[in-house]
Design an enzyme around this catalytic site. Structure first.
Site, PDB file in Angstrom:
ATOM      1  N   ASP A 105     -11.599  22.106  -8.838  1.00 25.53           N
ATOM      2  CA  ASP A 105     -10.198  21.777  -9.099  1.00 25.53           C
ATOM      3  C   ASP A 105     -10.087  20.522  -9.970  1.00 25.53           C
ATOM      4  O   ASP A 105      -9.319  19.611  -9.669  1.00 25.53           O
ATOM      5  CB  ASP A 105      -9.438  21.597  -7.782  1.00 25.53           C
ATOM      6  CG  ASP A 105      -7.939  21.828  -7.942  1.00 25.53           C
ATOM      7  OD1 ASP A 105      -7.535  22.432  -8.960  1.00 25.53           O
ATOM      8  OD2 ASP A 105      -7.177  21.398  -7.061  1.00 25.53           O
ATOM      9  N   ILE A 106     -10.845  20.490 -11.053  1.00 30.46           N
ATOM     10  CA  ILE A 106     -10.799  19.367 -11.985  1.00 30.46           C
ATOM     11  C   ILE A 106      -9.524  19.491 -12.814  1.00 30.46           C
ATOM     12  O   ILE A 106      -9.302  20.504 -13.481  1.00 30.46           O
ATOM     13  CB  ILE A 106     -12.040  19.348 -12.904  1.00 30.46           C
ATOM     14  CG1 ILE A 106     -13.314  19.171 -12.078  1.00 30.46           C
ATOM     15  CG2 ILE A 106     -11.918  18.283 -13.986  1.00 30.46           C
ATOM     16  CD1 ILE A 106     -13.423  17.848 -11.367  1.00 30.46           C
TER      17      ILE A 106
END
Length: 184
Positions: A53-54
């Site tokens: 979830d960058i």
């Protein structure tokens, strides 16, 4: 963190009146710091950490604007020997999810999923807008990576379109765009 998240400094519609936009040079330094963090998670730890979830919201900035990757709620740990990770469902935020997370025909899920998200985030850092913008006037500008590739990389569009002021900023932006597209 004293300076909040990266998103507070890159999106024109999010930037508050008491916060300034960061220079492209500072954004470049932040991008390098994030890349070093991901490299550590993927190669430097005894157990590989896949974040999944960058995005700018998950990058916190300290008082010197050094980036810290945060929120490991969707992260997955795996051994360094594992190159492909088994997953039952896609993880992440729409717009940052690598295609292989929801379409198994493309390839296996690996640390490259974080690299894809990083590339999308780099493009957003350069352009100051989210990767999908339904408020634009022309439909060909809705998906930002497609637009930036078509107009900036292929057509060599004028740098003023991205708000760049000089040759140095243009070179930094072009380099960041090529890295972002390469990651994707």
């Amino acid at each position: 963190m004293p300076n909040g998240s990266l998103e507070m400094f890159i999106y024109k519609e999010v930037t508050m009146k008491d916060r300034q936009h960061l220079s492209l040079e500072k954004l470049f330094e932040i991008a390098i710091g994030i890349a070093r963090g991901l490299e550590y998670f993927h190669l430097g730890c005894n157990t590989q950490i896949l974040h999944f979830d960058i995005k700018p919201h998950k990058i916190l900035l300290d008082d010197k604007f050094l980036p810290k990757i945060a929120d490991f709620g969707l992260a997955k740990l795996c051994t360094m020997k594992e190159s492909i990770v088994s997953m039952l469902e896609a993880r992440g935020t729409i717009g940052y999810i690598a295609p292989e997370l929801f379409c198994r025909n493309i390839g296996g899920v690996s640390h490259k999923s974080d690299v894809y998200s990083y590339g999308m985030m780099i493009l957003e850092m350069v352009g100051g807008r989210k990767n999908i913008n339904v408020r634009v006037s022309q439909t060909n500008k809705i998906y930002y990576p497609h637009w930036i590739y078509g107009y900036v990389v292929q057509s060599n569009t004028e740098p003023q379109l991205l708000g760049l002021k000089n040759i140095e900023e243009t070179e930094i932006a072009r380099e960041m765009i090529l890295v972002g597209l390469g990651c994707m």
